[in-house]
Motif scaffolding. Sequence first.
Motif, PDB file in Angstrom:
ATOM      1  N   THR A  70       0.831  -1.199   0.000  1.00  0.00           N
ATOM      2  CA  THR A  70       0.000   0.000   0.000  1.00  0.00           C
ATOM      3  C   THR A  70       0.868   1.251   0.000  1.00  0.00           C
ATOM      4  O   THR A  70       0.592   2.217  -0.728  1.00  0.00           O
ATOM      5  CB  THR A  70      -0.933   0.008   1.228  1.00  0.00           C
ATOM      6  N   ASP A  71       1.926   1.246   0.805  1.00  0.00           N
ATOM      7  CA  ASP A  71       2.843   2.397   0.847  1.00  0.00           C
ATOM      8  C   ASP A  71       3.521   2.604  -0.503  1.00  0.00           C
ATOM      9  O   ASP A  71       3.650   3.748  -0.974  1.00  0.00           O
ATOM     10  CB  ASP A  71       3.895   2.196   1.936  1.00  0.00           C
ATOM     11  N   LEU A  72       3.941   1.512  -1.123  1.00  0.00           N
ATOM     12  CA  LEU A  72       4.580   1.620  -2.438  1.00  0.00           C
ATOM     13  C   LEU A  72       3.590   2.118  -3.497  1.00  0.00           C
ATOM     14  O   LEU A  72       3.944   2.935  -4.366  1.00  0.00           O
ATOM     15  CB  LEU A  72       5.164   0.279  -2.862  1.00  0.00           C
ATOM     16  N   ALA A  76       3.736   5.428  -5.905  1.00  0.00           N
ATOM     17  CA  ALA A  76       3.659   5.277  -7.363  1.00  0.00           C
ATOM     18  C   ALA A  76       2.541   6.137  -7.940  1.00  0.00           C
ATOM     19  O   ALA A  76       2.687   6.720  -9.018  1.00  0.00           O
ATOM     20  CB  ALA A  76       3.444   3.811  -7.724  1.00  0.00           C
ATOM     21  N   VAL A  77       1.437   6.246  -7.242  1.00  0.00           N
ATOM     22  CA  VAL A  77       0.319   7.068  -7.718  1.00  0.00           C
ATOM     23  C   VAL A  77       0.661   8.544  -7.592  1.00  0.00           C
ATOM     24  O   VAL A  77       0.311   9.352  -8.455  1.00  0.00           O
ATOM     25  CB  VAL A  77      -0.970   6.709  -6.942  1.00  0.00           C
ATOM     26  N   LYS A  78       1.365   8.885  -6.528  1.00  0.00           N
ATOM     27  CA  LYS A  78       1.734  10.286  -6.306  1.00  0.00           C
ATOM     28  C   LYS A  78       2.741  10.765  -7.353  1.00  0.00           C
ATOM     29  O   LYS A  78       2.693  11.912  -7.787  1.00  0.00           O
ATOM     30  CB  LYS A  78       2.331  10.437  -4.905  1.00  0.00           C
ATOM     31  N   TYR A  79       3.656   9.869  -7.744  1.00  0.00           N
ATOM     32  CA  TYR A  79       4.665  10.190  -8.763  1.00  0.00           C
ATOM     33  C   TYR A  79       4.562   9.191  -9.907  1.00  0.00           C
ATOM     34  O   TYR A  79       5.394   8.292 -10.044  1.00  0.00           O
ATOM     35  CB  TYR A  79       6.067  10.149  -8.157  1.00  0.00           C
ATOM     36  N   ASP A  84      10.713   3.885 -11.085  1.00  0.00           N
ATOM     37  CA  ASP A  84      11.284   3.059 -10.021  1.00  0.00           C
ATOM     38  C   ASP A  84      10.237   2.655  -8.990  1.00  0.00           C
ATOM     39  O   ASP A  84      10.334   1.592  -8.375  1.00  0.00           O
ATOM     40  CB  ASP A  84      12.438   3.793  -9.322  1.00  0.00           C
ATOM     41  N   SER A  85       9.227   3.487  -8.798  1.00  0.00           N
ATOM     42  CA  SER A  85       8.159   3.141  -7.859  1.00  0.00           C
ATOM     43  C   SER A  85       7.402   1.916  -8.350  1.00  0.00           C
ATOM     44  O   SER A  85       7.079   1.013  -7.568  1.00  0.00           O
ATOM     45  CB  SER A  85       7.191   4.306  -7.691  1.00  0.00           C
ATOM     46  N   GLU A  91       8.938  -5.798  -7.801  1.00  0.00           N
ATOM     47  CA  GLU A  91       9.929  -6.548  -7.023  1.00  0.00           C
ATOM     48  C   GLU A  91       9.363  -7.006  -5.685  1.00  0.00           C
ATOM     49  O   GLU A  91       9.633  -8.113  -5.233  1.00  0.00           O
ATOM     50  CB  GLU A  91      11.196  -5.716  -6.804  1.00  0.00           C
ATOM     51  N   ARG A  92       8.569  -6.154  -5.047  1.00  0.00           N
ATOM     52  CA  ARG A  92       7.942  -6.522  -3.771  1.00  0.00           C
ATOM     53  C   ARG A  92       6.997  -7.708  -3.968  1.00  0.00           C
ATOM     54  O   ARG A  92       6.957  -8.628  -3.156  1.00  0.00           O
ATOM     55  CB  ARG A  92       7.185  -5.319  -3.200  1.00  0.00           C
TER      56      ARG A  92
END
Length: 137
Positions: A70-72, A76-79, A84-85, A91-92
């Motif tokens: 969720t944090d990732l 990713a949505v913010k940027y 890389d996000s 990868e996670r």
Amino acid sequence: MVDILRPQLIELSQYCQSVCVGINLMTPTIEDGNNFGVEEQQKVVEAFTAVDNDLQRRQYDLTGYYQSRTDLMAKAVKYPNFEDSWDAIIERDKHFHNYCRLSLISVFNHYLNLHDLVEKNLKKNQNLRTASDINMY
């Protein structure tokens, strides 16, 4: 994979707890120094407790995965142009897939090890009292 792993973790955890309770109920009071079997029972209970602790940790790790993902995703949505996000999310997910796979193998190995432990110590854990103790009753 979580839908497969979580029930396996819960089921084996319940078995471990049931066996520990059963062995603890069979444990006689410590009297007269004739307690060889009690030591064996305690070793078996310790092994089952260690497995149960590992299973509880793995269940907790499943929840941690969703929080970290969720944090990732929020980053990713913010940027959205920062690739890389998105790669970090992929990868996670790969790491978590491997963790689930290894956890299922671990559950299988726990079943084998615990079965072997119980099978090797079954007579010791069931027959704790000597023949003279039986005659007293």
